[in-house]
Design a protein around this motif. Sequence first.
Motif, PDB file in Angstrom:
ATOM      1  N   GLN A 107       0.824  -1.204   0.000  1.00 16.61           N
ATOM      2  CA  GLN A 107       0.000   0.000   0.000  1.00 16.61           C
ATOM      3  C   GLN A 107       0.865   1.263   0.000  1.00 16.61           C
ATOM      4  N   ALA A 108       1.984   1.223   0.711  1.00 20.81           N
ATOM      5  CA  ALA A 108       2.893   2.371   0.714  1.00 20.81           C
ATOM      6  C   ALA A 108       3.383   2.650  -0.698  1.00 20.81           C
ATOM      7  N   HIS A 109       3.733   1.612  -1.429  1.00 22.12           N
ATOM      8  CA  HIS A 109       4.184   1.777  -2.814  1.00 22.12           C
ATOM      9  C   HIS A 109       3.077   2.381  -3.669  1.00 22.12           C
ATOM     10  N   LEU A 110       1.872   1.858  -3.515  1.00 22.56           N
ATOM     11  CA  LEU A 110       0.734   2.361  -4.287  1.00 22.56           C
ATOM     12  C   LEU A 110       0.497   3.845  -4.030  1.00 22.56           C
ATOM     13  N   LEU A 111       0.463   4.242  -2.773  1.00 27.42           N
ATOM     14  CA  LEU A 111       0.158   5.627  -2.422  1.00 27.42           C
ATOM     15  C   LEU A 111       1.284   6.588  -2.819  1.00 27.42           C
ATOM     16  N   LEU A 112       2.521   6.160  -2.651  1.00 30.17           N
ATOM     17  CA  LEU A 112       3.648   7.023  -2.994  1.00 30.17           C
ATOM     18  C   LEU A 112       3.787   7.196  -4.504  1.00 30.17           C
ATOM     19  N   SER A 113       3.288   6.245  -5.272  1.00 26.46           N
ATOM     20  CA  SER A 113       3.433   6.305  -6.728  1.00 26.46           C
ATOM     21  C   SER A 113       2.916   7.612  -7.304  1.00 26.46           C
ATOM     22  N   SER A 114       1.806   8.083  -6.792  1.00 27.62           N
ATOM     23  CA  SER A 114       1.232   9.320  -7.321  1.00 27.62           C
ATOM     24  C   SER A 114       1.509  10.525  -6.434  1.00 27.62           C
ATOM     25  N   ARG A 115       1.774  10.305  -5.139  1.00 32.19           N
ATOM     26  CA  ARG A 115       1.918  11.434  -4.224  1.00 32.19           C
ATOM     27  C   ARG A 115       3.374  11.864  -4.014  1.00 32.19           C
ATOM     28  N   ALA A 116       4.287  10.921  -3.969  1.00 29.80           N
ATOM     29  CA  ALA A 116       5.704  11.250  -3.716  1.00 29.80           C
ATOM     30  C   ALA A 116       6.586  10.187  -4.367  1.00 29.80           C
ATOM     31  N   PRO A 117       6.602  10.131  -5.695  1.00 27.35           N
ATOM     32  CA  PRO A 117       7.329   9.049  -6.389  1.00 27.35           C
ATOM     33  C   PRO A 117       8.832   9.077  -6.162  1.00 27.35           C
ATOM     34  N   GLU A 118       9.380  10.205  -5.691  1.00 26.72           N
ATOM     35  CA  GLU A 118      10.821  10.261  -5.444  1.00 26.72           C
ATOM     36  C   GLU A 118      11.263   9.225  -4.412  1.00 26.72           C
ATOM     37  N   PHE A 119      10.351   8.815  -3.529  1.00 29.65           N
ATOM     38  CA  PHE A 119      10.703   7.828  -2.501  1.00 29.65           C
ATOM     39  C   PHE A 119      10.793   6.405  -3.054  1.00 29.65           C
ATOM     40  N   LEU A 120      10.365   6.204  -4.299  1.00 28.77           N
ATOM     41  CA  LEU A 120      10.329   4.861  -4.873  1.00 28.77           C
ATOM     42  C   LEU A 120      11.455   4.591  -5.865  1.00 28.77           C
ATOM     43  N   VAL A 121      12.245   5.594  -6.188  1.00 32.66           N
ATOM     44  CA  VAL A 121      13.349   5.408  -7.131  1.00 32.66           C
ATOM     45  C   VAL A 121      14.325   4.384  -6.560  1.00 32.66           C
ATOM     46  N   LYS A 122      14.849   3.533  -7.413  1.00 34.44           N
ATOM     47  CA  LYS A 122      15.723   2.440  -6.959  1.00 34.44           C
ATOM     48  C   LYS A 122      17.151   2.948  -6.714  1.00 34.44           C
ATOM     49  N   GLY A 123      17.824   2.286  -5.790  1.00 36.16           N
ATOM     50  CA  GLY A 123      19.238   2.542  -5.572  1.00 36.16           C
ATOM     51  C   GLY A 123      19.570   3.923  -5.051  1.00 36.16           C
ATOM     52  N   LEU A 124      18.721   4.476  -4.186  1.00 34.45           N
ATOM     53  CA  LEU A 124      19.018   5.796  -3.628  1.00 34.45           C
ATOM     54  C   LEU A 124      20.199   5.705  -2.672  1.00 34.45           C
ATOM     55  N   PRO A 125      21.188   6.574  -2.816  1.00 32.89           N
ATOM     56  CA  PRO A 125      22.322   6.547  -1.880  1.00 32.89           C
ATOM     57  C   PRO A 125      21.846   6.849  -0.463  1.00 32.89           C
ATOM     58  N   GLU A 126      22.401   6.143   0.503  1.00 31.79           N
ATOM     59  CA  GLU A 126      22.008   6.364   1.897  1.00 31.79           C
ATOM     60  C   GLU A 126      22.385   7.770   2.363  1.00 31.79           C
ATOM     61  N   GLN A 127      23.375   8.383   1.689  1.00 34.79           N
ATOM     62  CA  GLN A 127      23.765   9.742   2.073  1.00 34.79           C
ATOM     63  C   GLN A 127      22.878  10.812   1.436  1.00 34.79           C
ATOM     64  N   LEU A 128      21.914  10.391   0.597  1.00 38.59           N
ATOM     65  CA  LEU A 128      20.944  11.337   0.052  1.00 38.59           C
ATOM     66  C   LEU A 128      19.836  11.502   1.089  1.00 38.59           C
ATOM     67  N   LEU A 129      19.848  12.616   1.799  1.00 34.74           N
ATOM     68  CA  LEU A 129      18.979  12.779   2.961  1.00 34.74           C
ATOM     69  C   LEU A 129      17.848  13.755   2.682  1.00 34.74           C
ATOM     70  N   TYR A 130      16.690  13.435   3.245  1.00 34.16           N
ATOM     71  CA  TYR A 130      15.532  14.326   3.087  1.00 34.16           C
ATOM     72  C   TYR A 130      15.828  15.677   3.751  1.00 34.16           C
TER      73      TYR A 130
END
Length: 359
Positions: free
Chosen positions: A168-191
């Motif tokens: 459900q988190a994936h479904l909801l983020l797809s349209s609301r905040a897709p940046e959180f679903l991009v693959k391979g995000l560096p751990e040092q890339l901080l919100y």
Amino acid sequence: KTLEKGPALGDYSGALSWPMPLDEQSQLTLRSMLRHATVGDLDVSPYKNVLEYLLHGASLEPSQLANPRRVLDRLIQSPKGQALGLAIQARFEANSIKGSVNDWLLAALSQDTDAPAPNAPSTRTRVAGFNLAGDHHWGRPASQVVTRLAEHLETTGRSSSPEKARLQAHLLLSSRAPEFLVKGLPEQLLYGSHGWVSFATAVARIESATPGATADMSYSQVMTWASTAPVTQTQRKVEWEAQNTALKDWGVANGVIESNPHDVYNDGQMQRVRSAFNEQIRALKQASEARSSDVPDLHKRTDDYLRATLGPDVDLEAKVIQLSPAHVDFPGPYSIKDLYLKERLFSLPGKSSGLDNFK
């Protein structure tokens, strides 16, 4: 630059992303229908949301979550999903609002059936009552935010298992905040960081042209694509609006402006944010340049010292020095300069001084 054709169901927003999106009253009707009434002869009301309804009686293995889009697409195209979409379509067509079966089903899947309270905070950063931009997420990697969202969905009863919560988190983020679903995000890339502003802007540019595309892209692919500047006036407008949105969150996270629950900031506030952001970028660039300039200075000082000590004819760069006997952690060969820079020219592993073990 354009991407290949995106996923067939886009970002799963359906009727909510029509050129003229489903109006607020129709969304209220849809939520009420799902929560308090039957849709045709289907009763969704016992379930907290449509995803829970579609998953009822089905098992969801953790391994399946490696490809959440495949799981969601199968649920949407299942007889159960299509029957619900068809029933919703019939109800709205009776009111002369036309749309495809999938568009209505996707709109229903995206609904939080808990009606928003009057004068509720802006929903831009909120997903099912969860604030993605909360201060406890500042300086955190995206993976932690997504994990906390899934935990929220489960603890609030919106999902009945950890696996369903992650889907459900994936479904909801797809349209609301897709940046959180991009693959391979560096751990040092901080919100809340300056890097997150650039990244979120890049994702928004791609999603504007090809909804749903970035969930199947890696971080490096997103940033490579974004390295091409927008060309048309429309593309430049999309980039400016996307950056402006990302800067709101950066400004709040960095204490430049106070959070407004309705996400309204005046021109003066945004100008202050942009100035502070640009100043931080300049400061980081200067620090990086200073560090880079230190390297050649260090090498020059090393060369000068060694030549003054050993003479001008010694080859400082030739890698001809090895330990004898060999040492597993120091395989070599090394140059005089290598060893000097590593502070090992006169210090062997396990030895205090001397060059006897070098050949």
